[in-house]
Write a protein that holds these residues in place. Sequence first.
Motif, PDB file in Angstrom:
ATOM      1  N   ARG A  78     -24.937   4.502  43.374  1.00 11.03           N
ATOM      2  CA  ARG A  78     -24.840   3.190  44.000  1.00 11.03           C
ATOM      3  C   ARG A  78     -25.524   2.126  43.136  1.00 11.03           C
ATOM      4  NH1 ARG A  78     -25.993   4.772  48.995  1.00 11.03           N
ATOM      5  NH2 ARG A  78     -28.216   4.289  48.934  1.00 11.03           N
ATOM      6  N   LEU A  79     -26.680   2.470  42.585  1.00 10.18           N
ATOM      7  CA  LEU A  79     -27.381   1.542  41.699  1.00 10.18           C
ATOM      8  C   LEU A  79     -26.588   1.312  40.417  1.00 10.18           C
ATOM      9  CD1 LEU A  79     -29.962  -0.086  41.012  1.00 10.18           C
ATOM     10  CD2 LEU A  79     -30.914   2.042  40.080  1.00 10.18           C
ATOM     11  N   MET A  80     -26.028   2.366  39.852  1.00  6.59           N
ATOM     12  CA  MET A  80     -25.284   2.255  38.603  1.00  6.59           C
ATOM     13  C   MET A  80     -24.019   1.432  38.775  1.00  6.59           C
ATOM     14  SD  MET A  80     -26.885   3.463  36.117  1.00  6.59           S
ATOM     15  CE  MET A  80     -25.544   3.468  34.938  1.00  6.59           C
ATOM     16  N   ALA A  81     -23.438   1.458  39.947  1.00  6.19           N
ATOM     17  CA  ALA A  81     -22.247   0.632  40.190  1.00  6.19           C
ATOM     18  C   ALA A  81     -22.601  -0.848  40.049  1.00  6.19           C
ATOM     19  CB  ALA A  81     -21.684   0.931  41.578  1.00  6.19           C
ATOM     20  N   ARG A  82     -23.760  -1.239  40.517  1.00  7.36           N
ATOM     21  CA  ARG A  82     -24.188  -2.633  40.378  1.00  7.36           C
ATOM     22  C   ARG A  82     -24.490  -2.976  38.923  1.00  7.36           C
ATOM     23  NH1 ARG A  82     -28.288  -2.611  45.536  1.00  7.36           N
ATOM     24  NH2 ARG A  82     -26.674  -2.471  47.133  1.00  7.36           N
ATOM     25  N   VAL A  83     -25.135  -2.038  38.240  1.00 11.48           N
ATOM     26  CA  VAL A  83     -25.463  -2.273  36.825  1.00 11.48           C
ATOM     27  C   VAL A  83     -24.190  -2.466  36.017  1.00 11.48           C
ATOM     28  CG1 VAL A  83     -26.421  -1.181  34.760  1.00 11.48           C
ATOM     29  CG2 VAL A  83     -27.681  -1.083  36.930  1.00 11.48           C
ATOM     30  N   ARG A  84     -23.194  -1.618  36.233  1.00  7.96           N
ATOM     31  CA  ARG A  84     -21.957  -1.686  35.446  1.00  7.96           C
ATOM     32  C   ARG A  84     -21.117  -2.907  35.801  1.00  7.96           C
ATOM     33  NH1 ARG A  84     -21.828   4.427  36.525  1.00  7.96           N
ATOM     34  NH2 ARG A  84     -22.678   5.304  34.587  1.00  7.96           N
ATOM     35  N   ALA A  85     -21.287  -3.391  37.025  1.00 10.46           N
ATOM     36  CA  ALA A  85     -20.509  -4.564  37.434  1.00 10.46           C
ATOM     37  C   ALA A  85     -21.109  -5.859  36.900  1.00 10.46           C
ATOM     38  CB  ALA A  85     -20.418  -4.617  38.960  1.00 10.46           C
ATOM     39  N   TRP A  86     -22.347  -5.816  36.437  1.00 12.28           N
ATOM     40  CA  TRP A  86     -23.010  -7.027  35.964  1.00 12.28           C
ATOM     41  C   TRP A  86     -22.585  -7.315  34.523  1.00 12.28           C
ATOM     42  CZ3 TRP A  86     -25.266 -11.112  37.814  1.00 12.28           C
ATOM     43  CH2 TRP A  86     -26.090 -11.893  37.022  1.00 12.28           C
ATOM     44  N   PRO A  87     -22.157  -8.516  34.221  1.00 11.59           N
ATOM     45  CA  PRO A  87     -21.656  -8.805  32.871  1.00 11.59           C
ATOM     46  C   PRO A  87     -22.750  -8.957  31.818  1.00 11.59           C
ATOM     47  CG  PRO A  87     -21.564 -10.772  34.238  1.00 11.59           C
ATOM     48  CD  PRO A  87     -21.975  -9.650  35.140  1.00 11.59           C
ATOM     49  N   GLY A  88     -23.992  -9.126  32.249  1.00 11.98           N
ATOM     50  CA  GLY A  88     -25.085  -9.314  31.296  1.00 11.98           C
ATOM     51  C   GLY A  88     -25.963  -8.085  31.192  1.00 11.98           C
ATOM     52  N   THR A  89     -27.251  -8.316  31.010  1.00 13.69           N
ATOM     53  CA  THR A  89     -28.248  -7.250  30.869  1.00 13.69           C
ATOM     54  C   THR A  89     -28.819  -6.906  32.236  1.00 13.69           C
ATOM     55  OG1 THR A  89     -28.859  -8.007  28.661  1.00 13.69           O
ATOM     56  CG2 THR A  89     -30.466  -6.644  29.815  1.00 13.69           C
TER      57      THR A  89
END
Length: 372
Positions: A78-89
């Motif tokens: 669930r956390l990684m889904a947010r990380v991958r959806a973010w276009p930046g760092t």
Amino acid sequence: MILHIGQQKSGTTYLQEVLGHVAGPLAETAGILYPASIREVLPDAVESHERATSGLLGTEYPWISAERAADERAKWPRLMARVRAWPGTALLSAEALSTIRSPAVARVAAEFAGAEVAVVVTTRSLDRSLPSLWQQHVRNGRVSTVGEFFDLLARQRDRGPAAIEREHGLHLWRAFALGGLVRRWAAQVGPERVRVVVNPGSPPDLLWRRFATAIGARHCADLPSDDVRTHRAHRGLTHVEAELVLALNRAIGEAGWSRYEGRAIREEILQHGLLPRTDRGPRVAVPMPARKRVAAWAEEDLADLRATGVRVVGNLDELQCSAEPQDVDQPPVAPEEVAQAAAAAIMAVASRDRYAPALRRRGWRARLGSRA
């Protein structure tokens, strides 16, 4: 991708609290996402991503059972889904990542395949961090004295770097032997992608300013309000309080209380009895018999760190430890100091209403009043 991996007792909780307060403007002005996790459920909680990493690494953390790992498993994807959806760092913070072995480090790095991963290590001098770690262990229910704790550290360190890298139970030195920690992560991301941030202890906002520099967001150093930047997020036990709680832990164990019952009464006593006091006594320091050993460990670690060539934000001299007696060295705890702390602890858990009805029933109040 930025991973803040601790060390423990280096100011990680303080940084996580600051990051939680500035997550919005940090994303807007620096393009750095500090994703919500705990705060979605507990809005006032200090935001960290440690529970999510437990879902990924499970029993690689020695304190995580297989059952708990299973309970946490869904948090990582669930956390990684947010990380991958973010276009930046994205920035994740979990101090327990400093304790893991090389195969687990590789597993974490593999989760970010295709992305550039930077690692930030916050650190503090051993003569401050190790006594603080002991009092934290006491606060969590342990029963080892400070002397026993430092003797254990010495025995574990004497096992050598290979054993520390290999053996599951030697996780404390995987975290606190700074050179080895840096090498372990540099082997995966490259030494040029590792930053070491030195926590000088005070003023507290200097740690945040150095950290902001390390993550490439120096212009965000003034984002938090003054009360957030200068707030110390975690108040440890003083020497007197630690000795009192140590005795309490032994009594709890002898009485057969569960771990959860013990934690509940400790926190009640701490939050409502010990921590609010104005005169709490001196902080915990390295015991004199261990001071030379700690100074030698610090010298070894600094030499090893310098050899890695990683970038350091701050002054390495702030990590040196003296083998000589210091102002913080305290005499044995005085009985009257323990008595005062014990009185505060008792009042924190005493129920006035429990005794008032009994006084009324027995007519004590009237008799006591007639003698006044």
